[in-house]
Design an enzyme around this catalytic site. Structure first.
Site, PDB file in Angstrom:
ATOM      1  N   GLU A  44     -51.554 -15.833 -44.187  1.00  0.00           N
ATOM      2  CA  GLU A  44     -51.964 -17.130 -43.659  1.00  0.00           C
ATOM      3  C   GLU A  44     -52.191 -18.056 -44.694  1.00  0.00           C
ATOM      4  OE1 GLU A  44     -53.790 -20.176 -43.137  1.00  0.00           O
ATOM      5  OE2 GLU A  44     -55.753 -19.006 -42.584  1.00  0.00           O
ATOM      6  N   CYS A  91     -58.259 -24.389 -43.853  1.00  0.00           N
ATOM      7  CA  CYS A  91     -56.951 -24.257 -43.614  1.00  0.00           C
ATOM      8  C   CYS A  91     -56.461 -25.229 -42.560  1.00  0.00           C
ATOM      9  CB  CYS A  91     -56.301 -22.888 -43.417  1.00  0.00           C
ATOM     10  SG  CYS A  91     -56.994 -21.703 -44.200  1.00  0.00           S
TER      11      CYS A  91
HETATM   12  C1  SIN Z   1     -59.662 -21.662 -41.561  1.00  0.00           C
HETATM   13  O1  SIN Z   1     -59.509 -20.560 -41.285  1.00  0.00           O
HETATM   14  O2  SIN Z   1     -59.581 -22.475 -42.575  1.00  0.00           O
HETATM   15  C2  SIN Z   1     -60.668 -22.476 -40.284  1.00  0.00           C
HETATM   16  C3  SIN Z   1     -60.722 -21.793 -39.024  1.00  0.00           C
HETATM   17  C4  SIN Z   1     -60.714 -22.863 -38.084  1.00  0.00           C
HETATM   18  O3  SIN Z   1     -61.345 -24.136 -38.531  1.00  0.00           O
HETATM   19  O4  SIN Z   1     -60.183 -22.970 -36.834  1.00  0.00           O
END
Ligand code: SIN
Length: 525
Positions: free
Chosen positions: A286, A320
Site C-alpha cells: 500500500e 495515504c
Molecule cells: C491511511 O491509511 O492513510 C488512512 C486511512 C483512511 O483515512 O481511510
C-alpha cells in the site's frame, strides 16, 4: 451487548474519553517515556551490539520517547529462522483457536486503548480523537476478520462435482514467514491490519515498525503476545530500514512481504523481491497516493467544505488517503474558496495533547523542511498561497514541527507538485468546466487510492463512480472527502501505483492475500 459503532461524532459526544486520555498522558510519561527497549526474537529479549537510536517527540523535541535497538542483519536472519520454525506448529493450529486469540487481542487493545492513544500522540503528534479512533479501528478490524474467518469456515469449502467418484474440496493454506513493515501515520492500526491478516490465516510474522513510532509498534506486539500468540510466531525488530531491505528481499525463508509506506520504498522492495527470490512470492503493498476531490456546481457547499478540510488537513495531511488535489466547478469557485479559507482559518494548530487542537505537528524536521520547500516551489511557479504557507514559530511552537494548513491556487496543472505525494497539509486547488474534464484530471496520476466527489446530482455521482480510477471512492462525505475508511465498511484498496493486489485491507477478500489454495480430491469407488 454490541457496542455502538464508533464515529467521530460519537467520539466528540462522549465526554468520558477526555479525563481517561488525559490520565493516560501522565501514565505514559511515567511508565514508557525515556526508557530503553529491546527487540524480541522468539522467547528472547535482545539488545543489539550496534547500539540504539533515540526517538524524540515531534510535539516538543525535548521529550525523549525512548531508546530503541539498531537491529542488524544477524538479528533479521535469526528472527526469520525463529519465525520459520514457529510456522510448523502455528500453521497446524486450528483456525478456530487463532480466531479466539485474535478476539482476545481485540479485548486487550480495548483495555489499553487510552495508553496506546497517548503513545501515538507523543510519537507522531496525532490529536486525541484521531489517536483513539485509530485504536478503535484496530479493535474493529480484529473482530471483523475473526467474524469473516468464521463466516468462510476458515476458507475451506466443498467443490465439484468432479469426475466419477471424486470428492473435491478447497482448503486455504498459509505461506510461511511474512515480513511486515509499517509506516508512521497509523503506527498502530496499519501494522495491526497486516499482522492480524498474516497470523489469523496461520502465517508467522517478523514485524519491523517505522523508526518514527516503534513504541506504538511494541504495544501492538505485546497485545498479540498477551492474547496468546506464541513466542516466535510474532517477532519485533527495530532499526534503520536499509539494514533490512536486502535480507528481507533475498532470504529464501521469507514467504511474503506486507508493506505500507512510500511508493519509492515499496517499489524497491517489489523489484528486489521479484528478482532475488527463487520463485514468485506474494507481496502486499500500500504505497500512498495523490488523492483528488471534486466539487461540482450541484454540491452542497457546506458539506463539501467540511469534507475537504477534514480530509486535507486531518493529521496534517499525513494520511495515504488525504485529499491533496481539489477540483471545483468554475461557477462556484469564488464562493467555495471563501468558505474553505474561513473554515481552514478556524482550525486550531498546536500541541495535540490539548483538547481543542485539530492539527498537531508534522512528523519530523525533514517533513517541516519539505513543507517550506514545496511552498516556495509553488510560489516560484505561479502558485498563489490563499491561506497558510508559514512555519509556526515562537513560544508555543518553537520546540516542535508546526506548520499552517495551506491552500494554493493557480499552480499550473503540469507542475510536479500536482503529481507528487507530499504527505503534508498542502492542498492544491483548480477550477474545472465539465465533470468529464475534472474526472480526466483526477485520473491523470500514477496513483489510485482514494477519491471523492461532492454533488447532489445522482447522475454526476454515477458518472464519477464509473469513470474514476481509484480504489476507495466516496460521494458527499462530510466526515472526510477521501479519508476515514473503516474495516468491514470500506475496502482500503489502492489501484495503479497505490497497491499491488487489488484486494484491500478492511475488505472481505483481504485474508485471501495471505493464503494459497489447495485443491483436495479423494476418489471413492
Ligand atoms: C491511511 O491509511 O492513510 C488512512 C486511512 C483512511 O483515512 O481511510
Amino acid at each position: 451487548m454490541a457496542r455502538e459503532k464508533i464515529t467521530y461524532v460519537s467520539l466528540f459526544a462522549d465526554e468520558s474519553i477526555h479525563p481517561m486520555y488525559e490520565k493516560a498522558l501522565e501514565t505514559v510519561r511515567e511508565k514508557y517515556l525515556g526508557r530503553h527497549y529491546p527487540i524480541f526474537i522468539g522467547q528472547e529479549e535482545v539488545v543489539s551490539e550496534d547500539g540504539e537510536f533515540e526517538e524524540r517527540s515531534p510535539i516538543d523535541t525535548s521529550i525523549v520517547v525512548g531508546y530503541f535497538q539498531r537491529a542488524n542483519v544477524k538479528h533479521v536472519r535469526k528472527a526469520i529462522d525463529v519465525a520459520e520454525e514457529a510456522f510448523q506448529k502455528w500453521s497446524r493450529t486450528s483456525w478456530k483457536s487463532r480466531v479466539e486469540i485474535m478476539r482476545r487481542a481485540a479485548e486487550i487493545i480495548d483495555q489499553r486503548k487510552f495508553e496506546i492513544a497517548a503513545i501515538i500522540t507523543f510519537e507522531v503528534g496525532k490529536n486525541r480523537l484521531e489517536a483513539l479512533a485509530e485504536c478503535w479501528e484496530a479493535i474493529d478490524a480484529l473482530k471483523y476478520y475473526a467474524d469473516l474467518m468464521e463466516a468462510n469456515n476458515g476458507y475451506e469449502r466443498e467443490l465439484g462435482p468432479g469426475g466419477p467418484g471424486e470428492r473435491c474440496r478447497m482448503a486455504a493454506r498459509p505461506y510461511g514467514v511474512w515480513f511486515v513493515i509499517s509506516p508512521f501515520n497509523f503506527p498502530f492500526m496499519l501494522p495491526n491490519g497486516m499482522i492480524q491478516g498474516a497470523l489469523i490465516t496461520g502465517n508467522t510474522v517478523v514485524f519491523k515498525p517505522t523508526s518514527e513510532a516503534p513504541l506504538a509498534g511494541l504495544l501492538l506486539y505485546q497485545a498479540f503476545r498477551d492474547a496468546g500468540v506464541p513466542p516466535g510466531v510474532i517477532n519485533y525488530l527495530t532499526g534503520p530500514g536499509e539494514v533490512f531491505e536486502d535480507e528481507v528481499t533475498s532470504n529464501p525463508k521469507v514467504a511474503g512481504i506486507a508493506f505500507t509506506g512510500s511508493r519509492d520504498v515499496g517499489m524497491t522492495l517489489f523489484r528486489k523481491f521479484m528478482t532475488r527470490q527463487p520463485y514468485p512470492k506474494p507481496i502486499i503493498l500500500e504505497m500512498g497516493s495523490k488523492n483528488p476531490a471534486l466539487v461540482t456546481a450541484k454540491a452542497d457547499i457546506k458539506k463539501a467544505v467540511m469534507g475537504v478540510v477534514r480530509a486535507a488537513f486531518g493529521f496534517c495531511g499525513q494520511k495515504c488517503s488525504a485529499t491533496s488535489r481539489l477540483y471545483v466547478h468554475r461557477s462556484i469557485m469564488d464562493k467555495f474558496l471563501e468558505e474553505l479559507v474561513k473554515e481552514t482559518s478556524s482550525l486550531k494548530v498546536g500541541d495535540p495533547r490539548n483538547r481543542d487542537v485539530f492539527m498537531g505537528p508534522v512528523v519530523n524536521r525533514r517533513a517541516l523542511e519539505n513543507y517550506m520547500l514545496y511552498v516556495e516551489q509553488a510560489k516560484k511557479s505561479g502558485g498563489r498561497v490563499l491561506y497558510g504557507g508559514e512555519v509556526l514559530r515562537g513560544d508555543n511552537y518553537g520546540r516542535g514541527f508546526y506548520v499552517q494548513p495551506t491552500i494554493i491556487t493557480g499552480l499550473p496543472r503540469s507542475h510536479e507538485i500536482w503529481k507528487k505525494e507530499l504527505f503534508l497539509p498542502i492542498l492544491l486547488v483548480d477550477a474545472f468546466d465539465t465533470l468529464e474534464e475534472a474526472v480526466r484530471e483526477a485520473n491523470d496520476t500514477e496513483y489510485g487510492l482514494t477519491a471523492g466527489i461532492f454533488s447532489e446530482d445522482e447522475d454526476e455521482v454515477r458518472y464519477f463512480f464509473e469513470n474514476i480510477e481509484f480504489g476507495v471512492t466516496y460521494a458527499n462525505r462530510r466526515g472526510g472527502a477521501t479519508t476515514g475508511a473503516w474495516p468491514g465498511a470500506q475496502t482500503f484498496v489502492g489501484w495503479k501505483a497505490s497497491g499491488a493486489t487489488g484486494k484491500g485491507i478492511g475488505g472481505p477478500h483481504y485474508l485471501l492475500t495471505f493464503l494459497r489454495e489447495q485443491s483436495r480430491t479423494v476418489v471413492v469407488e
